[in-house]
Write a protein that holds these residues in place. Structure first.
Motif, PDB file in Angstrom:
ATOM      1  N   ALA A  51       0.808  -1.330   0.127  1.00 50.43           N
ATOM      2  CA  ALA A  51       0.000   0.130   0.081  1.00 50.43           C
ATOM      3  C   ALA A  51       0.822   1.279  -0.006  1.00 50.43           C
ATOM      4  N   ARG A  52       2.225   1.356   0.130  1.00 55.26           N
ATOM      5  CA  ARG A  52       3.094   2.389   0.218  1.00 55.26           C
ATOM      6  C   ARG A  52       2.994   3.230  -1.018  1.00 55.26           C
ATOM      7  N   GLY A  53       2.990   3.011  -2.076  1.00 57.01           N
ATOM      8  CA  GLY A  53       3.245   3.623  -3.261  1.00 57.01           C
ATOM      9  C   GLY A  53       4.739   3.599  -3.492  1.00 57.01           C
ATOM     10  N   GLY A  54       5.271   5.055  -3.598  1.00 53.87           N
ATOM     11  CA  GLY A  54       6.516   5.209  -3.957  1.00 53.87           C
ATOM     12  C   GLY A  54       7.340   5.581  -2.791  1.00 53.87           C
ATOM     13  N   SER A  59      10.025   4.326   6.068  1.00 57.19           N
ATOM     14  CA  SER A  59       8.775   5.663   6.381  1.00 57.19           C
ATOM     15  C   SER A  59       7.531   5.124   6.211  1.00 57.19           C
ATOM     16  N   ALA A  60       7.246   4.036   5.648  1.00 60.42           N
ATOM     17  CA  ALA A  60       5.719   3.846   5.356  1.00 60.42           C
ATOM     18  C   ALA A  60       5.537   2.882   6.540  1.00 60.42           C
TER      19      ALA A  60
END
Length: 80
Positions: A51-54, A59-60
């Motif tokens: 689900a974190r994208g880029g 950090s996510a």
């Protein structure tokens, strides 16, 4: 509170090995979060990873932990 030293751990995510660096307090919180959700630590990391994208994975994970504890404050578990 433990020291602020980063701890690097290796996990297998989506079939490949990756290293994640987090402070000890975040590793503790991540294990607690996984337990609260009935997941293994690797399963929780896979969920956040997908689900974190880029965003950077470490950090996510920190953001996911923050959201988890905010939700617990807003709607604490009901006693059984």
């Amino acid at each position: 509170m433990s020291d602020d030293k980063l701890r690097k751990r290796s996990l297998v995510i989506a079939g490949h090995r990756t290293s994640i660096s987090l402070e000890d307090d975040f590793w503790d919180a991540l294990r607690e979060m996984a337990g609260d959700r009935g997941l293994s630590l690797p399963a929780l990391v896979v969920e956040v990873d997908s689900a974190r994208g880029g965003a950077n994975l470490s950090s996510a994970l920190r953001v996911a932990i923050l959201r988890h504890y905010r939700e617990k404050l807003i709607s604490p578990a009901q006693p059984i």
